[in-house]
Design a protein around this motif. Structure first.
Motif, PDB file in Angstrom:
ATOM      1  N   TYR A 184      45.357  38.583  57.503  1.00 24.15           N
ATOM      2  CA  TYR A 184      46.275  37.522  57.101  1.00 24.15           C
ATOM      3  C   TYR A 184      47.260  38.027  56.049  1.00 24.15           C
ATOM      4  O   TYR A 184      48.452  37.684  56.074  1.00 24.15           O
ATOM      5  CB  TYR A 184      45.491  36.330  56.540  1.00 24.15           C
ATOM      6  CG  TYR A 184      44.628  35.628  57.559  1.00 24.15           C
ATOM      7  CD1 TYR A 184      44.946  35.628  58.906  1.00 24.15           C
ATOM      8  CD2 TYR A 184      43.472  34.937  57.168  1.00 24.15           C
ATOM      9  CE1 TYR A 184      44.161  34.988  59.845  1.00 24.15           C
ATOM     10  CE2 TYR A 184      42.678  34.282  58.103  1.00 24.15           C
ATOM     11  CZ  TYR A 184      43.025  34.318  59.434  1.00 24.15           C
ATOM     12  OH  TYR A 184      42.240  33.685  60.362  1.00 24.15           O
ATOM     13  N   VAL A 244      49.315  37.728  46.746  1.00 22.48           N
ATOM     14  CA  VAL A 244      48.317  37.584  47.808  1.00 22.48           C
ATOM     15  C   VAL A 244      47.032  38.331  47.455  1.00 22.48           C
ATOM     16  O   VAL A 244      45.926  37.875  47.770  1.00 22.48           O
ATOM     17  CB  VAL A 244      48.875  38.063  49.165  1.00 22.48           C
ATOM     18  CG1 VAL A 244      50.000  37.165  49.620  1.00 22.48           C
ATOM     19  CG2 VAL A 244      49.346  39.514  49.103  1.00 22.48           C
ATOM     20  N   ILE A 284      51.277  37.914  56.245  1.00 27.47           N
ATOM     21  CA  ILE A 284      52.027  37.176  55.220  1.00 27.47           C
ATOM     22  C   ILE A 284      53.031  38.080  54.526  1.00 27.47           C
ATOM     23  O   ILE A 284      54.191  37.702  54.300  1.00 27.47           O
ATOM     24  CB  ILE A 284      51.054  36.549  54.203  1.00 27.47           C
ATOM     25  CG1 ILE A 284      50.249  35.435  54.859  1.00 27.47           C
ATOM     26  CG2 ILE A 284      51.809  36.001  52.996  1.00 27.47           C
ATOM     27  CD1 ILE A 284      49.132  34.897  53.986  1.00 27.47           C
TER      28      ILE A 284
END
Length: 318
Positions: free
Chosen positions: A11, A298, A15
């Motif tokens: 992910y 992140v 992203i």
């Protein structure tokens, strides 16, 4: 755990790819750049430089070239500074890290202690004074606090230097150099600590008030444990669990949260370099720093999730 990490890392890659394209597009679509806005260059020289650095190519082609180079560790070349972006990062980013790491440590230390005591003495004169000081510090702009401290401690009292990282022309080394750096970073660290301590203290105080009303806290007191042990061992551990989520925001804040402070105190950090790059339209540096902050964001959220799992074994990561 391994399955969860694989999913999260997948992910994160998706992203970051989307974020990098968005960031690149925003800067690419912004009118003007360092070459076109440089009045010292002739039209012929501007056209030559734009072709040399690929600024005349379509945006999508430029992005593909940039992302390929970035994956190989090449984040572009700063036209304003005449250095590779990665070299500039290595020169300035550790100064920002030093400033932010010290202020973050002091912020959490002071906020935890004051938050616990304020919750324990809820509605007392101590709690009232703390809340007034916190709201006052949060309502005053950072540049005003910084300039006021410079006037008080550097201009009037002459206790501390007004800015910079070392004294101009200084050749100090070893302990003398460390002393100079500590003296110069004192004021910006105080300002950054004051700015961060308010919201964190309120957060910890609110969590502590909820926790000390729980049954297991009354049980701990009934066992004859000292109040200090009850508060800082049993209550604080559970009160800090929700605050762990804030750790994810602290990581990008180590490098991007002191932009104005570095400018006010002339601290040679990445924040000041980032601010000066705006007026010069040095998009390679601006874009690379923004992507760097996105990466830290992140990764910070992943770190907070893992820390929450370590702090509370009941939390399952699927």
């Amino acid at each position: 755990m391994s399955t969860y990490l694989v999913k999260r890392l997948t992910y994160i890659l998706v992203i970051l790819l989307a974020a990098s394209f968005l960031i690149f597009s925003l800067y690419a679509l912004t009118p003007g750049d360092y070459v076109s806005s440089n009045i010292k260059l002739s039209p012929e020289r501007k056209a030559e430089l734009r072709e040399l650095y690929g600024l005349d190519k379509p945006m999508l082609d430029r992005y593909v070239i940039w992302i390929k180079n970035a994956l190989q560790g090449d984040f572009g070349y700063s036209l304003a500074q005449q250095k590779p972006v990665l070299t500039l990062f290595n020169e300035y980013i550790w100064n920002s890290f030093l400033l932010a790491a010290v202020s973050t440590f002091l912020t959490w230390l002071i906020a935890v202690v004051i938050g616990v005591i304020s919750a324990y003495k809820q509605y007392s004169w101590f709690d009232t004074v703390v809340m007034l000081i916190i709201f006052a510090a949060m309502s005053i702009p950072s540049f005003f606090i910084g300039l006021y401290l410079i006037k008080m401690f550097a201009v009037d009292l002459k206790w501390l230097p007004p800015g910079g990282m070392t004294t101009t022309g200084s050749n100090a080394t070893g302990l003398a150099y460390a002393k100079e750096v500590i003296q110069h970073m004192a004021l910006p660290v105080v300002v950054m600590t004051l700015l961060g301590i308010g919201s964190l203290t309120r957060y910890i105080r609110s969590n502590m008030i909820d926790v000390i009303k729980q049954d297991y806290i009354r049980t701990a007191r009934a066992k004859g444990l000292t109040e200090r042990k009850v508060l800082f061992t049993h209550a604080l551990r559970n009160a800090l669990l929700p605050a762990i989520t804030l750790v994810g925001f602290e990581l990008p804040g180590l490098f991007g949260g002191s932009l104005i402070i570095e400018k006010i105190f002339n601290w040679p950090g990445i924040g000041q370099l980032y601010m000066s790059s705006f007026s010069l339209r040095d998009y390679p540096l601006l874009m690379s720093f923004t992507v760097f902050i996105a990466i830290l964001t992140v990764l910070g959220t992943l770190l907070s999730d893992l820390l929450y799992r370590l702090a509370d074994p009941r939390v399952k990561l699927d």
